[in-house]
Write an enzyme that holds these catalytic residues in place. Structure first.
Site, PDB file in Angstrom:
ATOM      1  N   GLU A 120      43.594  49.779  38.358  1.00  0.00           N
ATOM      2  CA  GLU A 120      43.303  48.723  39.335  1.00  0.00           C
ATOM      3  C   GLU A 120      44.352  48.673  40.442  1.00  0.00           C
ATOM      4  OE1 GLU A 120      43.156  48.284  36.069  1.00  0.00           O
ATOM      5  OE2 GLU A 120      41.141  47.543  35.602  1.00  0.00           O
TER       6      GLU A 120
ATOM      7  N   PHE B 214      39.391  36.800  24.809  1.00  0.00           N
ATOM      8  CA  PHE B 214      39.677  38.221  24.990  1.00  0.00           C
ATOM      9  C   PHE B 214      39.668  38.568  26.479  1.00  0.00           C
ATOM     10  CE2 PHE B 214      38.055  42.644  25.403  1.00  0.00           C
ATOM     11  CZ  PHE B 214      39.196  43.274  24.941  1.00  0.00           C
ATOM     12  N   GLN B 215      40.669  39.275  26.925  1.00  0.00           N
ATOM     13  CA  GLN B 215      40.851  39.656  28.328  1.00  0.00           C
ATOM     14  C   GLN B 215      40.840  38.457  29.269  1.00  0.00           C
ATOM     15  OE1 GLN B 215      38.201  42.998  29.280  1.00  0.00           O
ATOM     16  NE2 GLN B 215      39.850  44.393  28.668  1.00  0.00           N
TER      17      GLN B 215
ATOM     18  N   LYS C 283      31.944  35.227  34.074  1.00  0.00           N
ATOM     19  CA  LYS C 283      30.781  36.053  33.759  1.00  0.00           C
ATOM     20  C   LYS C 283      29.481  35.238  33.758  1.00  0.00           C
ATOM     21  CE  LYS C 283      29.515  39.728  30.564  1.00  0.00           C
ATOM     22  NZ  LYS C 283      29.932  40.502  29.386  1.00  0.00           N
TER      23      LYS C 283
ATOM     24  N   MET D 124      66.332  57.526  47.360  1.00  0.00           N
ATOM     25  CA  MET D 124      67.051  56.438  48.026  1.00  0.00           C
ATOM     26  C   MET D 124      68.024  55.775  47.055  1.00  0.00           C
ATOM     27  SD  MET D 124      67.454  55.151  50.981  1.00  0.00           S
ATOM     28  CE  MET D 124      66.117  55.061  52.173  1.00  0.00           C
TER      29      MET D 124
END
Lengths: 566, 167
Positions: free
Chosen positions: A50, A112-113, A162, A474
């Site tokens: 993502e 969940f999630q 959802k 760097m």
């Protein structure tokens, strides 16, 4: 009247915004939206992570000036978007992120999630929404796009449970947008323009200090015209590279920590900073108390909160950068150009005395600056360059030579390593006709290179030049300068990975060059191949350092122009 | 030294607005002394009265303005605004000491709202300074519990206009 699902409404609302492409990854909570997406009028690019999807959306937005769209599921999908959102907020990149959420009745129950996405992203977005009613989908999508692209652009997130995606509603095209608390100022106040003109016409050492605001407002033409009309030098920040062509006689290039000596010093010695679409970032100002001590300041920005945040200006102007510069041009009218020959001669003397320099010997180690100059020379004039964060980014900004806006894409404010590969994919998806070249470091590349699989599968043929110094360059430079050459955890190992094999494993063409004489061949092969992504590894001198340099927090009066100044 | 600022902030009455405002103040390093929220006469709008310790008023206002749900911000100068706060305070008051407590309460127009065997709970309303004075004077009797509402404030009408309206 027939009804549609919330998911169908979401897709319809995105089509209504003329979305061309969305970048994302499906998952449980967002699944309902992916079903109608199969038939959507826009393309979906399946990212591998993502974070990649988010930076792709940003790269698309940088390259096209349109809103980039990222999609993710709830929980980890959403939290993986946090970095790209924070990045886009810092760099004012217009983006809309859509995240699935667990069903409404499960919200708050540690399902969940489940993650508190709107809570987590509140400080990483310009605004965010949690939708509880499917009827809100149309209006909220319309508001989000409006918020993302107007005023000071930025990322907006929409979190949709959802069950809301599955619920049914009667679709109505969204009506006019009404947000009583959001009225960005577009037209500058004419009195401010008059005050600015008065300061400019009496200045002896003026500079135009311009940045990302010019690019976002499409103000390049107005900038060039005003700079020529009034005969004023122009300094472009990292975010504003390409705002004026680097070949333009008024252009002095980038200022600041790794800016050109003449640009940094011109600001220090200036008696008037005409700051447009910039925010006096610490990488530009160095120690703010000793920054541009002789200068009066005209500060123009679309975001009033930037004005006076770091430096209190004599003339504040709130408004769109293009309208402000057009206003200054109109206000200047038929006044003669400023008679500031002495100032120009001083600047030209600095340019002559302290140019960018590097030393590539025929059989010595390969210098990254040499690779960049060859790459610039051989690439298309309108190629888009995308960089990660670190030494390679500074060299790219210094050496590329930008002639147009929206040809330079990087992570400026947040400094997000790993930005280049996914952002280049997004840029190429938005501008398929242009060469898109990611200039990346090996440290950055290893953070997000799996998105090259996305590029290969989705046939988005970007080119990646990996500047491999087997180190976080760097970090190594700072450890050399400020930590007694104790290279703690900055060494990435000399032989791994094998970039050629890695590229090939991901469906790309891989190549390698480690000698100056091999650079041209590698570059020309890399530029030739246009049916697959290409990774060219350049094994560069790991001891090369970025100069000029103003050490962090130091005064811009002291610019180290090379190792001999240490 | 940071100044105490009183801001009257008109916000859209939407879920999460309080979180956005307090998060922003925390994010920019401004410390909230008190914050009171309630509905306004306009449906859909709420008013927050925020007392905040901040080095610079303009930055606080401008940053708050960036919140999409913030509609209007005014700074209230104590000299030209009405400020009120409510305090519930429970004071030790055994039988022998009640009169002293009640005498002091009477001076401050504090209303006894709950009386028990060994304590009295008072409701005190007024400008923040009055509440503080009462608290200091009653403290020696023994303060058992205390709740303040947070400050609410409103700008005074300019005197000239008020007279004209009356005349």
């Amino acid at each position: 009247m027939s009804t549609i699902t919330g998911a169908q409404a979401l897709i319809k609302a995105l089509e209504h915004q003329e979305v061309e492409v969305a970048f994302g990854i499906p998952g449980g909570a967002i699944l309902p939206a992916y079903d109608p997406m199969l038939d959507a009028r826009f393309r979906h690019v399946l990212a591998r992570h993502e974070q990649g999807a988010g930076h792709m959306a940003a790269g698309y937005a940088w390259a096209t000036g349109k809103v980039g769209v990222a999609v993710a599921t709830s929980g980890p999908g959403a939290t993986n978007l946090v970095t790209p959102l924070a990045d886009a907020l810092m760099d004012s990149v217009p983006m809309v992120a859509i995240t699935g959420q667990v069903p409404t009745q499960a919200v708050g129950n540690d399902a969940f999630q489940e993650a508190y996405t709107t809570g987590i992203t509140m400080p990483a977005t310009k605004h965010n929404y949690f939708i509880t009613d499917p009827e809100e989908i149309g209006p909220v999508v319309a508001e989000s796009f409006h918020l993302a692209i107007t005023g000071r652009p930025g990322p907006v997130l929409i979190d949709v449970p959802k069950d809301v995606l599955n619920a049914r509603l009667e679709w109505r095209d969204p009506g006019p947008i009404s947000m009583p608390g959001y009225r960005p100022t577009f037209e500058p106040h004419p009195r401010r323009i008059t005050e600015a003109i008065r300061l400019i016409e009496s200045s002896e050492r003026p500079v135009l200090y311009v940045g990302g605001g010019i690019i976002k407002a499409g103000a390049s033409e107005a900038l060039r015209s005003f700079a020529e009309m009034a005969n004023i030098p122009v300094i472009t920040t990292l975010m504003g590279r390409g705002a004026i062509p680097d070949s333009h006689p008024n252009a002095l290039g980038m200022p600041g920590m790794h800016g050109l000596y003449a640009a940094t010093t011109a600001m220090q010695k200036s008696d008037l900073l005409i700051a447009v679409g910039v925010r006096f970032d610490d990488r530009v100002t160095g120690d703010p108390d000793s920054f541009a001590p002789f200068a009066k300041v005209i500060h123009a920005d679309v975001d009033p909160a930037e004005i006076g945040k770091v430096r209190v200006p004599e003339v504040p102007i709130v408004g769109d950068a293009r309208r402000i510069l057009e206003g200054l041009g109109e206000g200047w009218g038929d006044r003669p150009a400023l008679d500031i020959d002495k100032w120009w001669r001083t600047i030209e003397e600095w340019q002559r005395k302290y140019p960018l320099r590097f030393d590539q010997t025929a059989d010595g180690p390969l210098k990254p600056q040499y690779v960049l100059t060859r790459l610039r020379e051989m690439a298309d004039d309108d190629a888009i360059v995308v960089s990660g964060v670190g030494q390679h980014q500074m060299w790219a900004s210094q050496y590329w030579g930008f002639e147009q806006p929206r040809r330079w894409i990087n992570s400026g404010g947040l400094g997000t390593m790993g930005f280049a590969v996914p952002a280049a994919i997004g840029a190429k998806a938005g501008k398929p006709g242009q060469q898109v070249i990611a200039v990346d470091g090996d440290g950055c590349f290893q953070m997000t290179c799996q998105e090259l699989i996305t590029a290969a599968v989705e046939k988005i043929p970007i080119k990646v030049a990996v500047f491999n110094n087997s180190a976080h360059g760097m970090v190594r430079q700072w450890q050399r300068l400020f930590y007694n050459e104790r290279f703690s955890s900055s060494d990435l190992g000399m032989d791994l990975p094998d970039y050629v094999k890695l590229a090939e494993a991901m469906g790309c063409v891989g190549m390698r060059a480690d000698r100056a004489e091999d650079v041209d061949e590698a570059v020309s092969r890399m530029l030739e191949i246009d049916d697959r992504p290409v990774v060219a590894e350049f094994e560069v001198d790991r001891d090369e350092m970025v100069f000029p340099m103003v050490p962090a927090g130091g005064s811009n009066d002291i610019v180290l122009t090379g190792p001999e100044d240490l | 030294m940071n100044e105490q600022l009183v801001l009257s902030v008109l916000v859209e009455d939407k879920p999460g607005v309080l979180a956005r405002v307090s998060l922003l103040l925390a994010r920019r390093g401004f410390n909230i002394t008190s914050l009171a929220v309630g509905p306004t006469a306009d449906q859909g709008l709420s008013r927050m009265t925020i007392v905040v310790n901040a080095p610079e008023l303009e930055q606080v206002k401008k940053q708050l303005h960036k919140l999409i749900n913030v509609v209007k911000i005014s700074e209230l100068d104590p000299d030209s605004s009405i400020e009120r706060e409510i305090m519930l305070i429970r004071v030790k008051a055994a039988a022998g000491r009640r009169s002293g407590v009640l005498e002091l309460a009477g001076i401050f127009n504090a209303t006894a709202v709950d009386v028990a065997a060994n304590s009295i709970t008072f409701l005190v309303t007024g400008a923040p300074a009055k509440l503080n004075d009462f608290l200091e004077l009653i403290r020696p009797f023994g303060v058992m519990d205390l709740v303040k509402s947070g400050r609410i404030a409103m700008r005074r009408e300019p005197k000239a206009r008020k007279l004209k309206a009356v005349g």
